[in-house]
Motif scaffolding. Structure first.
Motif, PDB file in Angstrom:
ATOM      1  N   ALA A 125       0.850  -1.194   0.000  1.00 10.71           N
ATOM      2  CA  ALA A 125       0.000   0.000   0.000  1.00 10.71           C
ATOM      3  C   ALA A 125       0.890   1.250   0.000  1.00 10.71           C
ATOM      4  CB  ALA A 125      -0.887  -0.010   1.226  1.00 10.71           C
ATOM      5  N   ARG A 126       0.339   2.326  -0.443  1.00 12.72           N
ATOM      6  CA  ARG A 126       1.094   3.568  -0.545  1.00 12.72           C
ATOM      7  C   ARG A 126       1.592   3.989   0.837  1.00 12.72           C
ATOM      8  NH1 ARG A 126      -0.397   9.376  -0.721  1.00 12.72           N
ATOM      9  NH2 ARG A 126       1.366  10.331  -1.780  1.00 12.72           N
ATOM     10  N   LYS A 127       2.841   4.404   0.871  1.00 10.13           N
ATOM     11  CA  LYS A 127       3.414   4.821   2.148  1.00 10.13           C
ATOM     12  C   LYS A 127       3.309   6.328   2.272  1.00 10.13           C
ATOM     13  CE  LYS A 127       6.779   1.126   2.270  1.00 10.13           C
ATOM     14  NZ  LYS A 127       8.175   0.790   2.012  1.00 10.13           N
ATOM     15  N   VAL A 128       3.104   6.751   3.513  1.00 11.56           N
ATOM     16  CA  VAL A 128       3.076   8.192   3.753  1.00 11.56           C
ATOM     17  C   VAL A 128       4.433   8.565   4.336  1.00 11.56           C
ATOM     18  CG1 VAL A 128       1.951  10.066   4.969  1.00 11.56           C
ATOM     19  CG2 VAL A 128       0.624   8.098   4.164  1.00 11.56           C
ATOM     20  N   TYR A 129       5.131   9.445   3.660  1.00 15.67           N
ATOM     21  CA  TYR A 129       6.461   9.820   4.116  1.00 15.67           C
ATOM     22  C   TYR A 129       6.432  11.123   4.883  1.00 15.67           C
ATOM     23  CZ  TYR A 129       8.142   6.090   1.147  1.00 15.67           C
ATOM     24  OH  TYR A 129       8.370   4.862   0.594  1.00 15.67           O
ATOM     25  N   ALA A 130       7.293  11.188   5.883  1.00 20.30           N
ATOM     26  CA  ALA A 130       7.381  12.407   6.695  1.00 20.30           C
ATOM     27  C   ALA A 130       8.409  13.341   6.066  1.00 20.30           C
ATOM     28  CB  ALA A 130       7.785  12.047   8.115  1.00 20.30           C
ATOM     29  N   ASP A 131       8.191  14.622   6.234  1.00 18.98           N
ATOM     30  CA  ASP A 131       9.045  15.599   5.605  1.00 18.98           C
ATOM     31  C   ASP A 131      10.117  16.134   6.557  1.00 18.98           C
ATOM     32  OD1 ASP A 131       9.327  16.589   3.079  1.00 18.98           O
ATOM     33  OD2 ASP A 131       8.466  18.537   3.591  1.00 18.98           O
ATOM     34  N   ALA A 132       9.893  15.963   7.863  1.00 20.01           N
ATOM     35  CA  ALA A 132      10.803  16.557   8.839  1.00 20.01           C
ATOM     36  C   ALA A 132      12.079  15.722   8.973  1.00 20.01           C
ATOM     37  CB  ALA A 132      10.109  16.668  10.180  1.00 20.01           C
ATOM     38  N   VAL A 133      13.106  16.325   9.562  1.00 17.88           N
ATOM     39  CA  VAL A 133      14.367  15.626   9.793  1.00 17.88           C
ATOM     40  C   VAL A 133      14.763  15.811  11.253  1.00 17.88           C
ATOM     41  CG1 VAL A 133      16.790  15.409   9.110  1.00 17.88           C
ATOM     42  CG2 VAL A 133      15.082  16.068   7.405  1.00 17.88           C
ATOM     43  N   LEU A 134      15.246  14.725  11.841  1.00 15.84           N
ATOM     44  CA  LEU A 134      15.744  14.783  13.215  1.00 15.84           C
ATOM     45  C   LEU A 134      17.266  14.880  13.170  1.00 15.84           C
ATOM     46  CD1 LEU A 134      15.647  14.314  16.342  1.00 15.84           C
ATOM     47  CD2 LEU A 134      15.598  11.864  15.847  1.00 15.84           C
ATOM     48  N   VAL A 135      17.818  15.893  13.826  1.00 18.56           N
ATOM     49  CA  VAL A 135      19.273  16.004  13.947  1.00 18.56           C
ATOM     50  C   VAL A 135      19.617  15.747  15.403  1.00 18.56           C
ATOM     51  CG1 VAL A 135      21.288  17.499  13.705  1.00 18.56           C
ATOM     52  CG2 VAL A 135      19.418  17.655  12.045  1.00 18.56           C
ATOM     53  N   ILE A 136      20.477  14.765  15.640  1.00 21.82           N
ATOM     54  CA  ILE A 136      20.851  14.425  17.011  1.00 21.82           C
ATOM     55  C   ILE A 136      22.224  15.017  17.299  1.00 21.82           C
ATOM     56  CG2 ILE A 136      21.226  12.555  18.659  1.00 21.82           C
ATOM     57  CD1 ILE A 136      19.481  10.782  16.844  1.00 21.82           C
ATOM     58  N   GLY A 137      22.296  15.929  18.242  1.00 21.06           N
ATOM     59  CA  GLY A 137      23.576  16.531  18.623  1.00 21.06           C
ATOM     60  C   GLY A 137      23.663  17.977  18.177  1.00 21.06           C
ATOM     61  N   GLY A 138      24.017  18.852  19.099  1.00 17.00           N
ATOM     62  CA  GLY A 138      24.052  20.283  18.801  1.00 17.00           C
ATOM     63  C   GLY A 138      25.453  20.855  18.801  1.00 17.00           C
ATOM     64  N   GLY A 139      26.449  20.038  18.414  1.00 16.96           N
ATOM     65  CA  GLY A 139      27.785  20.586  18.184  1.00 16.96           C
ATOM     66  C   GLY A 139      27.803  21.276  16.840  1.00 16.96           C
ATOM     67  N   VAL A 140      28.992  21.644  16.397  1.00 16.46           N
ATOM     68  CA  VAL A 140      29.043  22.428  15.160  1.00 16.46           C
ATOM     69  C   VAL A 140      28.492  21.638  13.979  1.00 16.46           C
ATOM     70  CG1 VAL A 140      31.463  21.857  14.591  1.00 16.46           C
ATOM     71  CG2 VAL A 140      30.450  23.977  13.756  1.00 16.46           C
TER      72      VAL A 140
ATOM     73  N   SER B   5       7.012   7.396  -4.683  1.00 20.80           N
ATOM     74  CA  SER B   5       5.671   7.043  -4.223  1.00 20.80           C
ATOM     75  C   SER B   5       4.634   7.740  -5.101  1.00 20.80           C
ATOM     76  CB  SER B   5       5.564   7.397  -2.738  1.00 20.80           C
ATOM     77  OG  SER B   5       4.374   8.026  -2.448  1.00 20.80           O
ATOM     78  N   ARG B   6       4.958   8.965  -5.554  1.00 16.12           N
ATOM     79  CA  ARG B   6       4.043   9.670  -6.453  1.00 16.12           C
ATOM     80  C   ARG B   6       3.928   8.957  -7.790  1.00 16.12           C
ATOM     81  NH1 ARG B   6       5.867  14.500  -4.556  1.00 16.12           N
ATOM     82  NH2 ARG B   6       7.520  14.574  -6.105  1.00 16.12           N
TER      83      ARG B   6
ATOM     84  N   GLU C  68       0.773   7.262  -9.637  1.00 23.06           N
ATOM     85  CA  GLU C  68       0.308   7.604 -10.977  1.00 23.06           C
ATOM     86  C   GLU C  68       0.185   6.363 -11.856  1.00 23.06           C
ATOM     87  OE1 GLU C  68       3.035  10.682 -12.085  1.00 23.06           O
ATOM     88  OE2 GLU C  68       2.112  11.993 -10.576  1.00 23.06           O
ATOM     89  N   SER C  69       1.214   5.491 -11.748  1.00 22.45           N
ATOM     90  CA  SER C  69       1.157   4.317 -12.619  1.00 22.45           C
ATOM     91  C   SER C  69       0.015   3.396 -12.199  1.00 22.45           C
ATOM     92  CB  SER C  69       2.503   3.581 -12.610  1.00 22.45           C
ATOM     93  OG  SER C  69       2.735   3.020 -11.347  1.00 22.45           O
ATOM     94  N   GLU C  70      -0.285   3.367 -10.879  1.00 22.31           N
ATOM     95  CA  GLU C  70      -1.404   2.531 -10.433  1.00 22.31           C
ATOM     96  C   GLU C  70      -2.737   3.092 -10.912  1.00 22.31           C
ATOM     97  OE1 GLU C  70      -0.830   2.091  -6.236  1.00 22.31           O
ATOM     98  OE2 GLU C  70       0.778   0.645  -6.597  1.00 22.31           O
ATOM     99  N   ARG C  71      -2.802   4.435 -10.888  1.00 24.98           N
ATOM    100  CA  ARG C  71      -4.034   5.062 -11.352  1.00 24.98           C
ATOM    101  C   ARG C  71      -4.245   4.808 -12.845  1.00 24.98           C
ATOM    102  NH1 ARG C  71      -3.523   9.223  -7.728  1.00 24.98           N
ATOM    103  NH2 ARG C  71      -2.215  10.445  -9.084  1.00 24.98           N
ATOM    104  N   SER C  72      -3.141   4.925 -13.572  1.00 25.70           N
ATOM    105  CA  SER C  72      -3.285   4.799 -15.035  1.00 25.70           C
ATOM    106  C   SER C  72      -3.490   3.360 -15.463  1.00 25.70           C
ATOM    107  CB  SER C  72      -2.053   5.394 -15.734  1.00 25.70           C
ATOM    108  OG  SER C  72      -0.915   4.658 -15.364  1.00 25.70           O
ATOM    109  N   SER C  73      -3.078   2.381 -14.615  1.00 20.19           N
ATOM    110  CA  SER C  73      -3.222   0.990 -15.044  1.00 20.19           C
ATOM    111  C   SER C  73      -4.578   0.422 -14.657  1.00 20.19           C
ATOM    112  CB  SER C  73      -2.100   0.136 -14.453  1.00 20.19           C
ATOM    113  OG  SER C  73      -2.197   0.136 -13.049  1.00 20.19           O
TER     114      SER C  73
END
Lengths: 559, 776
Positions: free
Chosen positions: A117-132, A549-550, A554-559
């Motif tokens: 089934a179609r996956k829903v992807y998250a747009d955010a990013v987690l950065v671990i650590g606040g050094g330079v 995923s897009r 589309e290919s699923e819709r068109s087929s």
């Protein structure tokens, strides 16, 4: 299901070990085989695409040598919507054995699962650590319009760089160049900064991770605190300031350093006596000593790990007396001593007030040493050279000696700084002191060493202070973090790369990237460049997953 | 604003002890409080930190400040930070002026605190004088071309291109040679995985060539480049390859080819392997005699010897320069015997040999044909050389150790000696290889090689051993010179086309070694890989990805903001018809319009880059630059010369090179006389007669005009050339006015030439003293 087309790569990776014509002979009658000269080359890929295009099978199999092309080839063919599996056949004893194994695999190999089934992807990013590195990755991601969660275990971001006085090779002020970056993080609307926070669990896969964070109590309401410092003024509990390497006092409720981001107070609950003086002093009513731990759940598409580096614990080298002798310091201790905002206000004096005139640096403490860390920490030669330069600038007639094994000034402008300290009369002695004694009365230090030039003879030197170039190692928490994230560690305890050359900023888990010292010791410019690199890989991966995923939709819709 | 009185706040930063250790900041604050229109003056330990910023913001609101002067470090560092603070407090960010009391004062006069303190007064006075006249400016919003140009098809460039394309941004990839892969094309195996280099670059190259968003131009160079961030135009010139894409690399053209390349030993028509990317042969037209033998042999009719160069123009929003490196040419150092003694090979030749000969067993020297029993490696050839390249090339120790490993894998009995100065195995897995080689009996001799002489096939290496302080001789059947890295052959071309700067070592200069290691001084142009400094493959790739992130930060937005520093016309003063401003504008940002029956200029604001060359060109001072108006510059001059003008040296420095050069003098703590007063303009193209004469009329002792080095360093293409031309006329006028010609000097100072700035102003000061003595 029809048999998958099998491609046999005829390139040096395989021909180094095996005769391709014999292997082809052994396989030809039993599967749909095509020999591809250089399957990883442009022509090879185009040929395989043609065959896959007309094949009824859902995927193909590529037989290769010992080469890293498999993953990249998978990506190349995925670009055109084809699935392939790569099999390394070079390790078998003979072509016949290899062929037998391949045929066995072809028969038993599970067919790739049908499209899910179609996956829903998250747009955010987690950065671990606040050094330079973490700060740079967060800024680059935010600049590319991604929501960023920047998670830092300590009360402020800044990392090791915030403790340095100057940076090599230009000797520019460390906090002056880091400070604005920290302030940018604090101001950026795309970055959610979570200090005193750790990752407690993670589920999911590249493109969609569910992460649970533990937010430790700060005992101060960040939205109310203005960082004015009146709480610290009334706090009766005085403690050594670990940020200043315990060389300076701080209060139990405190702001870590002048450029802290967030610039908010925090309470060290291990030492709080509950007197409530701070609570009463705070006009903003920001202090809550009953504050408790909280959990926060976030969804992110990618993770960038940048935390996990510690200076080497120099007490382990007992013979050098760190921790026992008052005037034996590490590089980082010395950065605080020489820093204008440090415990001595930048004067080169020992804790007993004696001016530091004669100094010895000892390199490779804990590094390149099979008893401790067998790798080279990479930056400590330059750290000591820089500090030697700072001493010479402060006290031109100071006598500075650096005990070394190899001087590793390998970076832009590094050799030039090395030549500059040589010109300023800093002495270099090849070899290390075997042990250090302290004069109980004067607290001066006696170094005993063997000089190797013109034969070997024993020698001794009396100095005001010794600075140990301690290097770095993975911190205690890294093992736990790696386990939480499911990423592998290398034999040294740093995070393992997906490929040491091709994907040095990716961990072994797809979608989890890394930058900075967590991958291995490195200096600031390299950490910053890697951090931008990890940001790019995260951006590219999220975009690719979403685009696929897009197009699948589309290919699923068109087929 | 017009109705309001000017209310200036002055802030003096301690920068820890960087400033406060030299300058008496309390005195500077007290001085600032005496200047007209200054409502408030304060000092702060670190203005760039959040408390400092907050103080400024709350003061702006509480004291109704409408101009802010920051006396701190160079505006190059923190101007954006402080502008942000103004904006956050609701003040137009351009109502800020900075007095550079660190790089231009405390750091260069650290030996003379009182003089530095005195000078800081003047710098604050100058900044206040300009601040009084500042006007609010608006940033311009510009759209961007959502496409990137990557120059260089090595690993760094390919990585950048792939990451950008995977983010959905179209990429133009330009590679000078016929094939992708860069230096690694000729490499054997890679530490630590010991996989073939080819197996690392081929799949990448294939993905690059087949990616729908990447257009690859091999045999190509960027020959023209113009525009500004988000809106560049690049001309890509593609040389003839002589082979059409219908070529299928069958190789039948190679045997008939009668000529052989001298550099690689390949035929004139060639491909690195059957896996070449792109999968087609190439012809080296420097070698080819156009005999046509290959054309006849080709079964696909894919060879065209009469192909011509093609040019295409692309509009791109950002550029990544990843043009790689070259290896040092050992011929220039005869002491290593390269060329004269066939037993001596370079590390690059050894890679090629290892790449193409895989068999284990006793080794035969590919050039002498003799068995190799003893091999010697000489490190630092072309690196760490006091008379040559002073820098360390970072990768050669590892290349040598890896080659030793490959040789020992073929012949475990081989005796190997490595002559080294320091072994620099700085990456986590590198030290293990060094240890492994020591454990396997490889001899490491620390010292400097004096010469390689003797038997051509088994040369003698004379080394000064540091351990024993003796000269020792050693013989080997194979002597390998571990070549250092040098800037790439095409550096000068790329440098002049893109207007990039190089550092002392000849590699490209980054915008800041730590803050912005991947940016350049040109907004929108980034660096990746070994063209910035020697680095290994993994580092180059990380940089390639990093540069992609920097580009993404620009091009994923719908609009970019450009600063508000643009030219404007005071039409009352414009006489019309001459259009000198239009003729001298380097960016065609001025167009003629008819006004009152005369041709007058109009500024195309989106194209204006804010150099002010038009302001220098206009004979009637009708053309002005926002943020650097005539009155603002004159106010600074007047303030600088308020006290003891005859003893002052006024230095006009352009924003990009000479101001940065003066900053660099500060960073390097190069002392120079404290009577220098620096006034910044955007470009030396702003200089005109009136400006120079005004300075002398106000009694300046000396005037220095400075800018980027001609011809190529100017950040506005030709502002410095216009300046140089005008200066010839200005000199004549100055002389006619009875001013000693030595009092006016034109000197070019680049961003890294702190030493030059120091020398020039020191000389000017000496000359000033002499002139003062003569007149006394």
């Amino acid at each position: 299901m029809p048999d998958p087309p099998v491609f046999l790569c005829d390139a040096s990776c395989l021909t180094d070990r095996m005769r391709v014509d014999r292997l082809a002979e052994a396989l030809r009658d039993s599967c749909d085989l095509t020999v591809i000269p250089y399957a990883c080359g442009e022509r090879g890929v185009r040929k395989m695409r043609e065959i896959l295009e007309v094949s009824e099978a859902s995927h193909g199999v590529i037989l290769t040598g010992r080469c890293p092309a498999g993953e990249a080839l998978g990506e190349v063919l995925a670009d055109s919507g084809h699935a392939v599996t790569c099999l390394d056949v070079s390790a078998y004893a003979s072509e016949t054995v290899a062929a037998a194994h391949v045929l066995f695999r072809l028969r038993t190999e599970k067919k790739p699962a049908p499209r899910r089934a179609r996956k829903v992807y998250a747009d955010a990013v987690l950065v671990i650590g606040g050094g330079v590195a973490g700060v740079q990755a967060a800024l680059d991601l935010a600049e590319a319009e991604k929501k960023v969660y920047l998670v830092e275990r300590a009360v402020s971001i800044g990392g090791i760089m915030s403790q340095l006085d100057k940076t090599f090779p230009t000797l520019d002020c460390s906090i002056c160049i880091l400070g604005p970056k920290l302030a940018d993080v604090g101001r950026n609307p795309n970055i959610e900064l979570l200090t005193l926070t750790e990752v407690s669990s993670i589920k999911g896969e590249a493109g969609r991770f569910d992460v649970t964070l533990t937010l430790h109590p700060r005992y101060v309401d960040m939205s109310r605190c203005t960082g004015c410092g009146s709480c610290s003024e009334v706090c009766p509990v005085i403690l050594p300031n670990e940020w200043d390497l315990n060389l300076k006092p701080r209060k139990c409720i405190h702001i870590l350093f002048a450029q802290s981001i967030p610039l908010r107070a925090s309470v060290d609950m291990n030492h709080c006596i509950g007197c409530q003086l701070c609570v009463r002093a705070c006009e903003k009513e920001a202090i809550n000593l009953e504050d408790t731990e909280r959990k926060k759940k976030i969804k992110v598409g990618a993770i960038v790990v940048t935390a996990g580096l510690d200076p080497f614990d120099a007490t382990k080298r007992a013979g050098y007396g760190y921790g026992r002798y008052e005037n034996v310091f590490t590089n980082i201790d010395f950065e605080r001593i020489v820093c204008a905002s440090g415990p001595t206000g930048g004067s080169l004096v020992r804790p007993d007030g004696k001016p530091i005139k004669k100094v010895a640096f000892i390199q490779c403490v804990g590094s390149r040493d099979v008893r401790f860390n067998r790798y080279c920490s990479g930056f400590c030669c330059m750290a000591s050279i820089k500090e030697a330069m700072l001493i010479k600038e402060n006290v031109p007639d100071a006598e500075v000696t650096i005990f070394f094994n190899d001087i590793r000034a390998a970076g832009k402008g590094f050799e030039e700084l090395y030549l500059r300290v040589l010109k300023h009369g800093v002495s270099f002695i090849k070899g290390f002191p075997s042990w250090i004694e302290e004069d109980a009365e004067t607290r001066d230090l006696m170094l005993n060493f063997e000089e190797m030039v013109e034969g070997t003879h024993r020698s001794a030197m009396r100095v005001d202070a010794v600075i140990l170039a301690g290097g770095v190692e993975p911190d205690e928490a890294l093992a736990g973090l790696a386990e939480t994230l499911g990423v592998e560690r290398d034999p040294f305890g740093f995070l393992e790369e997906r490929h040491p050359t091709l994907s040095a900023i990716e961990t072994t888990v797809p979608g989890i990237f890394m930058a900075g010292g967590v991958q291995g010791p490195k200096d600031i410019p390299e950490s910053v460049a890697q951090a931008s690199g990890a940001a790019a890989r995260a951006l590219a991966m999220i975009h690719r997953l979403k685009a696929r995923s897009r197009s699948q939709d589309e290919s699923e819709r068109s087929s | 604003m017009k109705d309001d009185a000017v209310r200036i706040g002055v802030y003096v930063c301690h920068c820890g002890k960087n400033i406060a250790g030299v300058i008496r900041t309390a005195d500077a604050v007290a001085f600032a409080q005496t200047i007209d229109d200054v409502v408030l003056a304060r000092e702060d330990p670190y203005l760039c930190a959040e408390p400092g910023q907050k103080q400024i913001m709350s003061d702006i609101q509480e004291f109704n400040l409408n101009r802010v002067v920051i006396a701190a470090c160079s505006p190059k560092l923190h101007e954006p930070t402080f502008r942000g603070a103004l904006a956050n407090a609701g003040l137009n960010p351009y109502l800020l002026e900075m007095a550079n009391i660190r790089e231009h004062c405390s750091w260069v006069h650290h030996l003379d605190g009182p003089a530095a303190t005195e000078k800081s007064f003047d710098l604050i006075r100058m900044a206040v004088a300009k601040a009084r006249l500042l006007e609010p400016l608006e940033n311009r919003r510009v759209s961007t071309h959502k496409r990137a140009l990557v120059i260089g098809g090595g690993i760094a460039g390919m990585r950048a291109a792939l990451d950008l394309a995977d983010m959905g941004l179209p990429v133009i990839l330009v590679e000078k040679s016929p094939f992708l892969g860069g230096k690694l094309k000729g490499w054997s195996r890679m530490h630590p995985s010991m996989e073939r280099a080819e197996s690392l670059i081929l799949p990448m190259g294939t993905r690059v060539l087949t990616h729908p968003l990447i257009s690859v131009f091999t045999d190509s160079e960027v020959t023209e480049f113009s525009g500004y961030i988000g809106n560049f135009r690049a001309t890509v010139t593609q040389s003839p390859r002589g082979v059409l894409p219908s070529c299928d690399l069958c190789g039948q053209c190679v045997p008939p080819c009668p000529v052989t390349r001298t550099d690689t030993g390949e035929k004139a028509i060639y491909a690195p392997s059957k896996g070449a990317n792109p999968s087609m042969m190439a012809i080296d037209f420097d070698t080819c005699t156009r005999c046509g033998a290959c054309v006849e042999a080709c079964p696909k009719d894919a060879i065209r010897l009469d192909e011509e160069a093609k040019e295409q123009v692309f509009e791109v929003g950002a550029v990544v320069a990843a043009v790689g490196f070259d290896l040092f040419q050992p011929e220039s150092q005869p002491k290593y015997g390269y060329g004269a003694l066939p037993g001596v090979m370079t590390s690059e030749e050894v890679e090629g040999w290892l790449r193409t000969s895989a068999e284990a067993g006793k080794l035969t020297h590919p050039r002498t044909g003799k068995p190799i029993r003893r091999a010697a490696f000489i490190q630092c050839v072309g690196s760490r050389d006091p008379e040559g390249n002073r820098y360390c090339s970072r990768i050669c120790c590892m290349v040598a150790l890896k080659q030793v490993k490959e040789l020992l894998e073929r012949d475990p009995d081989l005796a190997v000696t490595v002559f080294y100065r320091d072994i620099r195995t700085i990456k986590k897995e590198d030290e293990d290889l060094y240890r492994e080689m020591r454990d396997r009996g490889v001899r490491f001799v620390r010292g400097v090689v004096q010469s390689v002489t003797g038997d051509p096939e088994t040369p003698t290496i004379l080394v000064h051993s540091e351990l024993t302080d003796t000269l020792a001789a050693d013989r080997a059947d194979l002597v390998v010179l571990s070549l250092g890295s040098v800037p790439p052959a095409g550096r000068d071309r790329v440098k002049s086309v893109l207007k990039l700067s190089t550092s002392d070592d000849g590699f490209f200069l980054e915008a800041h070694p730590k803050l912005k290691p991947l940016d350049t001084a040109i907004d929108g142009v980034f660096l990746a890989g070994a063209c910035q400094a020697p680095k290994n493959a993994a580092e180059s790739m990380a940089q390639g990805s990093g540069a992609a992130a920097r580009v993404a930060g620009l091009l994923t937005k719908d609009h970019l903001e450009l600063d508000g520093i643009v030219a404007f016309v005071i039409y009352d003063q414009c006489h019309g018809e001459c259009l000198l401003c239009m003729k001298q504008c380097p960016f065609s940002a001025i167009e003629p319009i008819v006004m009152d029956g005369k041709k007058k200029p109009r500024i195309i604001e989106a194209a204006c880059k804010g150099c002010g060359t038009c302001a220098g060109a206009c004979p009637h001072e009708a053309m002005q630059l926002k943020g650097f108006t005539r009155d603002q510059l004159y106010a600074q001059i007047d303030a600088a010369l308020e006290v003891d003008p005859g003893h002052k040296i006024l230095a006009f420095c352009c924003n990009w090179c000479s101001y940065a050069g003066a900053d660099f003098a500060g960073v390097s703590r190069l002392s120079y006389p404290p009577n220098v007063r620096i006034i910044k303009y955007m470009c030396s193209g702003r200089v005109n007669r009136q400006l120079v004469l005004h300075a002398f009329e106000k009694g300046a002792g000396m005037v220095l005009i400075s800018g980027c080095r001609p011809p190529g360093d100017c950040h506005y293409i030709s502002g410095n050339i216009q300046c140089e031309r005008r200066m010839r006329a200005i000199r004549n006028i100055v002389e006619k006015r009875g001013i000693h010609p030595d009092r006016l000097r034109l000197e070019w100072v680049s961003a890294t030439e702190g030493v030059v700035f120091q020398r020039v102003v020191t000389e000017m000061n000496e000359r000033l003293r002499e002139l003062e003595a003569e007149n006394a």
